[in-house]
Design an enzyme around this catalytic site. Structure first.
Site, mmCIF file in Angstrom:
data_model
loop_
_atom_site.group_PDB
_atom_site.id
_atom_site.type_symbol
_atom_site.label_atom_id
_atom_site.label_comp_id
_atom_site.label_asym_id
_atom_site.label_seq_id
_atom_site.Cartn_x
_atom_site.Cartn_y
_atom_site.Cartn_z
ATOM 1 N N TRP A 100 0.818 -1.223 0.000
ATOM 2 C CA TRP A 100 0.000 0.000 0.000
ATOM 3 C C TRP A 100 0.843 1.260 0.000
ATOM 4 O O TRP A 100 0.526 2.234 -0.696
ATOM 5 C CB TRP A 100 -1.022 -0.028 1.147
ATOM 6 N N ASP A 120 -1.474 6.353 6.536
ATOM 7 C CA ASP A 120 -2.576 5.562 5.987
ATOM 8 C C ASP A 120 -2.850 4.487 7.032
ATOM 9 O O ASP A 120 -2.114 3.508 7.143
ATOM 10 C CB ASP A 120 -2.156 4.943 4.644
ATOM 11 N N LYS A 125 -12.887 -1.730 6.858
ATOM 12 C CA LYS A 125 -12.186 -2.765 7.618
ATOM 13 C C LYS A 125 -12.618 -2.692 9.084
ATOM 14 O O LYS A 125 -13.303 -3.579 9.574
ATOM 15 C CB LYS A 125 -10.679 -2.595 7.475
HETATM 16 N N1 PMP Z 1 -4.538 1.489 2.139
HETATM 17 C C1 PMP Z 1 -4.625 0.336 2.820
HETATM 18 C C2 PMP Z 1 -3.731 0.115 4.002
HETATM 19 C C3 PMP Z 1 -5.552 -0.637 2.412
HETATM 20 O O1 PMP Z 1 -5.633 -1.792 3.084
HETATM 21 C C4 PMP Z 1 -6.386 -0.386 1.299
HETATM 22 C C5 PMP Z 1 -7.431 -1.374 0.836
HETATM 23 N N2 PMP Z 1 -7.234 -2.670 1.131
HETATM 24 C C6 PMP Z 1 -6.242 0.819 0.636
HETATM 25 C C7 PMP Z 1 -5.311 1.738 1.071
HETATM 26 C C8 PMP Z 1 -7.090 1.141 -0.566
HETATM 27 O O2 PMP Z 1 -8.397 1.334 -0.141
HETATM 28 P P1 PMP Z 1 -9.611 1.493 -1.158
HETATM 29 O O3 PMP Z 1 -9.718 0.226 -1.918
HETATM 30 O O4 PMP Z 1 -10.749 1.740 -0.242
HETATM 31 O O5 PMP Z 1 -9.334 2.649 -2.021
#
Ligand code: PMP
Length: 367
Positions: A103, A176, A200
């Site tokens: 991420w 994040d 989550k």
């Molecule tokens: N950051 C993290 C730590 C994530 O786990 C996720 C999704 N699994 C995201 C960003 C991206 O999120 P989204 O799909 O809601 O845009």
């Protein structure tokens, strides 16, 4: 319900507290005698305003967010924030990125469209030097420093946030915290901006929470879309455009549930107990393993694998299939890493992790 509800280990959208789902089901057609379901209410009406203000107040209380931080409801998830953060905070300059997994890697790449990202550090499983923030290459001209405080795919979690000021570095820290928000306290003295997709630990997909220090507002690039401009959204109390009302309502119900559990401190203790139970089993197993250094293991997302000598990926596929029949759902690892993954967010009861460990014990015994 005649059958017990299966335990759902999805990384997100993820399991929700059953109490929250049943309360919402009861209120589906008529919220508290208003004659309307929440999905049918105007976002500016009295009823939704009550729901919204309570949710904001509860979140502020749960995470102990100081008054000089704004809480914004946004949309687009963590992925959109990978662009929205540099659009709002970079001033087109450089920004530091600590890449600890998939991420933060995505955030680093996306930022290049809007600013000059600097790779300050990169996780190296074979050499833990990167783990000491003192070794990070933090550019003095960076407008902010980005970390992903819990890597959902890799299962890597910062047990403490870096204190950039103590390192003599002044740029605000952006975290994040999508996949561990609400499972541990946040030291707001160390943070300039935190963002999290809701799906989550907070509620349904569609809602993104941004918590930002007020002095960081008003820096957006002229090209930043208005609906993604933190100052515009803050001035309009997150009603610049129609917010995801139903997701906010559900998040509010989760916040009430979190308070009933004893708040973030109690949920953190539960997360420690659940994750230790699972890691302890994995570590003594002959067939399962988790590759992450002990000090960096995530309490929320536990990726695990089966040794090649015990059948490797093929055995993992069999595991997922059999686990499903045993009422243990969505244990497949992320497609980019394979293997298995158990996401054990706040709403996963200890009994769910106990059931998983028992299942793993039987699976191993049959090997
Ligand atoms: N950051 C993290 C730590 C994530 O786990 C996720 C999704 N699994 C995201 C960003 C991206 O999120 P989204 O799909 O809601 O845009």
């Amino acid at each position: 319900m005649s059958q017990p509800r299966p335990y759902n280990f999805s990384a997100g959208p993820a399991t929700m507290p059953v109490e929250v789902l049943s309360e919402a089901a009861q209120e589906m057609l008529d919220w508290q005698g208003s004659g309307m379901g929440v999905m049918e209410m105007s976002h500016r009406g009295r009823e939704f305003t009550t729901i919204n203000e309570q949710a904001l107040q509860d979140l502020r209380e749960l995470l102990q967010v100081p008054e000089h931080f704004k809480i914004l409801w946004m949309q687009g998830g963590g992925i959109a924030q990978n662009a929205i953060v540099p659009l709002n905070l970079s001033c087109g300059d450089s920004a530091n990125f600590v890449v600890t997994g998939s991420w933060s890697q995505k955030s680093y790449q996306e930022a290049a469209k809007y600013c000059r990202p600097v790779l300050s550090a990169q996780r190296n499983p074979d050499d833990l030097e990167w783990a000491n923030p003192g070794t990070w290459h933090l550019s003095d001209t960076a407008a902010y420093t980005h970390i992903c405080s819990n890597e959902t795919i890799d299962g890597v979690e910062f047990q403490e946030l870096p204190d950039l000021l103590a390192l003599g570095h002044e740029s605000p820290l952006v975290i994040d915290c999508s996949s561990h928000i609400g499972s541990r306290s946040i030291n707001w003295n160390l943070v300039g901006c935190a963002f999290a997709g809701a799906q989550k630990n907070i509620g349904p997909a569609g809602l993104t929470v941004v918590i930002i220090r007020e002095d960081l507002l008003g820096r957006a690039l002229a090209t930043c879309p208005s609906a993604f401009n933190y100052s515009t959204v803050a001035k309009a109390n997150s009603m610049f455009n129609t917010p995801p009302t139903y997701s906010i309502y559900m998040a509010g119900k989760v916040f009430e549930w979190m308070k009933r559990q004893g708040g973030v401190a109690a949920l953190e203790q539960a997360a420690i107990a659940k994750s230790q139970l699972l890691y302890n089993f994995i570590d003594q197993s002959e067939i399962f393993y988790n590759p992450i250094d002990l000090a960096w293991r995530s309490r929320m997302n536990v990726p695990f694998f089966i040794h090649e000598r015990a059948g490797g990926q093929e055995r993992c596929n069999e595991f997922v299939y059999l686990a499903k029949s045993a009422g243990l759902l969505q244990l497949k690892g992320h497609s980019s890493v394979g293997g298995l993954r158990a996401s054990i967010y706040n709403a996963m009861p200890l009994e769910g992790v106990q059931a998983l460990v028992e299942f793993m014990r039987h699976f191993e015994a049959r090997s």
